[in-house]
Design a protein around this motif. Structure first.
Motif, PDB file in Angstrom:
ATOM      1  N   VAL A 250       0.832  -1.211   0.000  1.00  0.00           N
ATOM      2  CA  VAL A 250       0.000   0.000   0.000  1.00  0.00           C
ATOM      3  C   VAL A 250       0.863   1.256   0.000  1.00  0.00           C
ATOM      4  O   VAL A 250       0.899   1.997   0.963  1.00  0.00           O
ATOM      5  N   THR A 251       1.524   1.527  -1.090  1.00  0.00           N
ATOM      6  CA  THR A 251       2.398   2.691  -1.115  1.00  0.00           C
ATOM      7  C   THR A 251       1.622   4.002  -1.267  1.00  0.00           C
ATOM      8  O   THR A 251       2.002   5.006  -0.689  1.00  0.00           O
ATOM      9  N   ARG A 252       0.546   3.996  -2.014  1.00  0.00           N
ATOM     10  CA  ARG A 252      -0.209   5.233  -2.246  1.00  0.00           C
ATOM     11  C   ARG A 252      -1.646   5.171  -1.763  1.00  0.00           C
ATOM     12  O   ARG A 252      -2.463   5.995  -2.137  1.00  0.00           O
ATOM     13  N   ALA A 253      -1.981   4.215  -0.937  1.00  0.00           N
ATOM     14  CA  ALA A 253      -3.370   4.035  -0.506  1.00  0.00           C
ATOM     15  C   ALA A 253      -3.711   4.965   0.652  1.00  0.00           C
ATOM     16  O   ALA A 253      -2.866   5.307   1.468  1.00  0.00           O
TER      17      ALA A 253
ATOM     18  N   LEU B 185      -1.729   5.284   4.355  1.00  0.00           N
ATOM     19  CA  LEU B 185      -1.316   3.963   4.823  1.00  0.00           C
ATOM     20  C   LEU B 185       0.144   3.670   4.516  1.00  0.00           C
ATOM     21  O   LEU B 185       0.799   2.934   5.254  1.00  0.00           O
ATOM     22  N   GLY B 186       0.669   4.228   3.446  1.00  0.00           N
ATOM     23  CA  GLY B 186       2.082   4.024   3.129  1.00  0.00           C
ATOM     24  C   GLY B 186       2.986   4.619   4.194  1.00  0.00           C
ATOM     25  O   GLY B 186       3.942   3.978   4.643  1.00  0.00           O
ATOM     26  N   LEU B 187       2.682   5.836   4.603  1.00  0.00           N
ATOM     27  CA  LEU B 187       3.484   6.482   5.642  1.00  0.00           C
ATOM     28  C   LEU B 187       3.299   5.795   6.998  1.00  0.00           C
ATOM     29  O   LEU B 187       4.266   5.622   7.751  1.00  0.00           O
ATOM     30  N   LEU B 188       2.083   5.360   7.291  1.00  0.00           N
ATOM     31  CA  LEU B 188       1.862   4.625   8.538  1.00  0.00           C
ATOM     32  C   LEU B 188       2.636   3.312   8.557  1.00  0.00           C
ATOM     33  O   LEU B 188       3.140   2.906   9.607  1.00  0.00           O
TER      34      LEU B 188
END
Length: 80
Positions: A45-48, A55-58
């Motif tokens: 999930v890089t851009r979700a 979600l990517g940053l999380l």
């Protein structure tokens, strides 16, 4: 939320977990679980986004928290 807010929340969560989570097996397995789930999340999930959360940053932050817990897993063990 901004990236700075995510980082602050992750830092506070890591600080609380690192200070109050004492049992060795719990620190070890929670660290492993967060690192694996975070690493898998980085791939999948890089851009979700879900409900406005990136979600990517999380997943990147979960990986860092998990590795931090795993590396310092013996912090509260008694010596001797």
């Amino acid at each position: 939320m901004s990236e700075i807010t995510y980082a602050v929340v992750a830092l506070v969560l890591y600080g609380l977990l690192d200070r109050f989570l004492r049992p060795y097996p719990l620190r070890k397995w929670l660290g492993v679980a967060l690192a694996v789930v975070g690493f898998a999340g980085c791939i999948v999930v890089t851009r979700a986004r879900l409900y406005g959360l990136d979600l990517g940053l999380l997943s990147v932050l979960a990986t860092g928290v998990g590795v931090g817990l795993f590396v310092r897993r013996r912090r509260f063990e008694q010596v001797g």
